[in-house]
Design an enzyme around this catalytic site. Structure first.
Site, PDB file in Angstrom:
ATOM      1  N   HIS A 102      45.076   9.731  33.726  1.00 38.04           N
ATOM      2  CA  HIS A 102      43.706   9.527  34.212  1.00 38.04           C
ATOM      3  C   HIS A 102      43.675   9.094  35.676  1.00 38.04           C
ATOM      4  O   HIS A 102      44.586   8.437  36.176  1.00 38.04           O
ATOM      5  CB  HIS A 102      42.941   8.548  33.324  1.00 38.04           C
ATOM      6  CG  HIS A 102      43.518   7.168  33.239  1.00 38.04           C
ATOM      7  ND1 HIS A 102      43.223   6.172  34.147  1.00 38.04           N
ATOM      8  CD2 HIS A 102      44.353   6.599  32.337  1.00 38.04           C
ATOM      9  CE1 HIS A 102      43.849   5.053  33.807  1.00 38.04           C
ATOM     10  NE2 HIS A 102      44.547   5.293  32.716  1.00 38.04           N
ATOM     11  N   ASP A 104      40.890   7.423  37.056  1.00 38.78           N
ATOM     12  CA  ASP A 104      40.067   6.239  37.284  1.00 38.78           C
ATOM     13  C   ASP A 104      40.874   4.966  37.065  1.00 38.78           C
ATOM     14  O   ASP A 104      41.943   4.979  36.447  1.00 38.78           O
ATOM     15  CB  ASP A 104      38.836   6.242  36.371  1.00 38.78           C
ATOM     16  CG  ASP A 104      39.188   6.288  34.890  1.00 38.78           C
ATOM     17  OD1 ASP A 104      40.212   6.892  34.531  1.00 38.78           O
ATOM     18  OD2 ASP A 104      38.435   5.710  34.072  1.00 38.78           O
ATOM     19  N   ASP A 134      48.759   1.665  36.063  1.00 39.61           N
ATOM     20  CA  ASP A 134      47.741   2.246  35.171  1.00 39.61           C
ATOM     21  C   ASP A 134      46.726   3.055  35.972  1.00 39.61           C
ATOM     22  O   ASP A 134      45.670   2.533  36.313  1.00 39.61           O
ATOM     23  CB  ASP A 134      47.056   1.107  34.406  1.00 39.61           C
ATOM     24  CG  ASP A 134      46.045   1.580  33.391  1.00 39.61           C
ATOM     25  OD1 ASP A 134      46.106   2.756  33.005  1.00 39.61           O
ATOM     26  OD2 ASP A 134      45.189   0.769  32.983  1.00 39.61           O
ATOM     27  N   GLU A 168      38.808   7.584  31.632  1.00 39.11           N
ATOM     28  CA  GLU A 168      39.622   7.034  30.548  1.00 39.11           C
ATOM     29  C   GLU A 168      39.374   5.543  30.394  1.00 39.11           C
ATOM     30  O   GLU A 168      39.449   5.003  29.288  1.00 39.11           O
ATOM     31  CB  GLU A 168      41.108   7.297  30.812  1.00 39.11           C
ATOM     32  CG  GLU A 168      42.017   7.052  29.622  1.00 39.11           C
ATOM     33  CD  GLU A 168      42.426   5.595  29.434  1.00 39.11           C
ATOM     34  OE1 GLU A 168      42.881   5.233  28.342  1.00 39.11           O
ATOM     35  OE2 GLU A 168      42.302   4.809  30.401  1.00 39.11           O
ATOM     36  N   GLU A 169      39.081   4.857  31.518  1.00 38.61           N
ATOM     37  CA  GLU A 169      38.814   3.425  31.456  1.00 38.61           C
ATOM     38  C   GLU A 169      37.410   3.121  30.952  1.00 38.61           C
ATOM     39  O   GLU A 169      37.016   1.963  30.849  1.00 38.61           O
ATOM     40  CB  GLU A 169      39.034   2.779  32.830  1.00 38.61           C
ATOM     41  CG  GLU A 169      40.450   2.908  33.387  1.00 38.61           C
ATOM     42  CD  GLU A 169      41.480   2.111  32.603  1.00 38.61           C
ATOM     43  OE1 GLU A 169      41.116   1.506  31.567  1.00 38.61           O
ATOM     44  OE2 GLU A 169      42.651   2.097  33.017  1.00 38.61           O
ATOM     45  N   GLU A 196      49.819   8.016  28.586  1.00 39.48           N
ATOM     46  CA  GLU A 196      50.224   6.708  29.092  1.00 39.48           C
ATOM     47  C   GLU A 196      50.688   5.748  27.997  1.00 39.48           C
ATOM     48  O   GLU A 196      50.572   6.007  26.814  1.00 39.48           O
ATOM     49  CB  GLU A 196      49.056   6.077  29.857  1.00 39.48           C
ATOM     50  CG  GLU A 196      47.863   5.705  29.016  1.00 39.48           C
ATOM     51  CD  GLU A 196      46.781   5.011  29.829  1.00 39.48           C
ATOM     52  OE1 GLU A 196      47.107   4.162  30.672  1.00 39.48           O
ATOM     53  OE2 GLU A 196      45.599   5.336  29.615  1.00 39.48           O
TER      54      GLU A 196
END
Length: 469
Positions: A102, A104, A134, A168-169, A196
């Site tokens: 991702h 974001d 991340d 994704e977040e 991840e």
């Protein structure tokens, strides 16, 4: 980069008559540089639709375009962009593999950081910034490897679809969920995927005190069950008796949820994780023994595992954590409605139990609904894909122990699972003992060793170019 460009770049990565070895000096430079430059693009996702990944998507697409590929930049809403590209493998009959990451990141307050969170600064062998772990590091790794394959004529055996996603977040609604719904054809033929939260170094110790390096690979995820609790009652004056008080009813339900101890539920992946971690640290255990009672004995066993128990405690039970409360507008007015938010997580196979327990804990006075829900996942640990991930890690850290785990939270693998894609967590990093991977996720001073990025690129390259179906 033009929206809806062809996502099939396979023709541009065909093998030369004699493929060259990986050009690691170039890859090493690009992995670090791309991670730094992606961190410098602020893609903060504040939730509720407040995010902008398009500048990072255009950056990734440009780097892929320089390698002769034709990535598709796909915008689900203004500024919410995703990138998808397919690299053709050498065996057209082999099933495809999805590799996703991702774009974001979660918010970061510069005032709390040692280094500005969007600087991408390299200092003392560490690369700092929001997304260093991340997961802009992994995005950069994938892009650098694809570029290397194009330069050297190397290629994977299986078709690989790379997806770099928005949101994704958040809920995935602008990213993987939207891609799976609106552009499912881009993932045709993919049976498995990697993403991840796996394959990083977890440092622990054996019973005798010797250091042990574990690499947990994600082979499952708890489902998300974000709940809204609502209590309705009779509004009135705060000075008068009121036995139909919405705040009191809600508070009682929240207290019951907070104090509830969920029973132990050992999924096949978690059973394998406990067994293999125990063996790695020199502890004998038999989960199938007739006198082993999970509810009685699991917590005691985990205590014996030392720091490694932190990999397991969140995944032996469902969980419900109250996180939000809202009611009223004035201290002397009893409100008609009170609401609460609860972050629930559900193990594979435990969804019916979760719902029945919430019905009982909330009682007749409080209604609960899903604010956001995603399914639990599980993946086989006997598969050739898992074996290839394990072999790639051990090739670069032979004395380590590779173990399966069920992730406590969730990733985009949940969204892609609706396409029948089995998901694993595999973003390899070799980390020193002083860096705790878990605290770096969403934490202040997120950072990653430059050497860890280079290790990860080598492990990922070996896996992607050797994995069979």
């Amino acid at each position: 980069m033009r929206d809806n460009a062809s996502a099939d770049g396979g023709g541009d990565t065909g093998a030369r008559p004699t493929a060259e070895a990986a050009d690691w000096a170039v890859v090493d430079d690009e992995v670090v540089r791309f991670t730094s430059e992606l961190i410098g693009i602020d893609t903060t996702n504040r939730g509720g639709g407040d995010g902008r990944e398009r500048p990072a998507a255009e950056y990734v697409a440009e780097r892929l375009g320089e390698a002769g590929l034709g990535p598709a930049v796909l915008e689900s809403a203004p500024g919410r962009a995703n990138v998808v590209v397919r690299v053709s493998g050498s065996d057209p009959a082999a099933p495809g593999l999805l590799v996703h990451g991702h774009l974001d990141v979660v918010p970061a307050d510069p005032a709390q950081w040692t280094v500005h969170p969007f600087s991408g600064e390299v200092r003392d062998g560490l690369l700092w910034g929001r997304g260093a772990i991340d997961m802009k590091n992994a995005v950069a790794t994938m892009v650098a490897l694809v570029r290397s394959w194009a330069r050297t004529g190397r290629r994977p055996r299986r078709d690989i679809v790379f997806a770099f996603t928005a949101d994704e977040e958040g809920t995935g609604g602008y990213g993987a969920e939207w891609l799976a719904r609106e552009h499912a054809g881009l993932f045709e033929g993919c049976t498995e995927g990697i993403g991840e939260s796996g394959a990083y170094t977890f440092h622990t110790r054996a019973e005798g005190g010797e250091p042990v390096r574990l690499y947990p690979i994600g082979a499952g995820e708890r489902g998300s069950a974000w709940l809204t609790l609502t209590a309705n009652g009779r509004a009135g004056h705060g000075a008068k008796p009121n036995h139909d008080n919405a705040v009191g009813a809600l508070a009682a339900a929240v207290a019951r949820i907070q104090s509830h101890r969920w029973p132990v539920r050992l999924t096949p992946v978690t059973r394998a994780a406990i067994t293999e971690i125990a063996a790695a640290v020199g502890i004998k255990t038999d989960l199938d023994a007739t006198d082993f009672d999970p509810d009685r004995d699991v917590d005691t066993l985990l205590e014996r595992l030392g720091p490694a128990a932190n990999l397991l405690r969140p995944i032996v039970r469902n969980s419900t954590n109250p996180t939000m409360l809202e009611a009223g507008y004035k201290v002397n007015v009893i409100p008609e409605t009170a609401t609460a938010g609860v972050d629930g997580r559900v193990l594979p196979g435990a969804e019916d139990e979760f719902r029945a327990t919430l019905d009982r804990l909330t009682g007749p006075r409080v209604r609960w609904d899903y604010h956001h829900r995603s399914v639990p996942l599980t993946a086989p640990v006997e598969s050739p894909t898992y074996a290839a991930m394990r072999a790639a890690l051990l090739a670069h850290d032979p004395e380590a122990h590779v173990v399966p785990v069920c992730l406590s939270g969730g990733t985009d693998a949940k969204q892609f699972s609706v396409l029948g894609i089995t998901g694993y967590g595999f973003t390899p990093l070799r980390l020193p003992p002083e860096l705790n991977y878990g605290t770096l996720f969403h934490g202040v001073d997120e950072r990653v060793p430059v050497d860890a990025l280079r290790f990860g690129a080598r492990v990922m390259d070996r896996f992607l170019t050797t994995v069979e179906s």
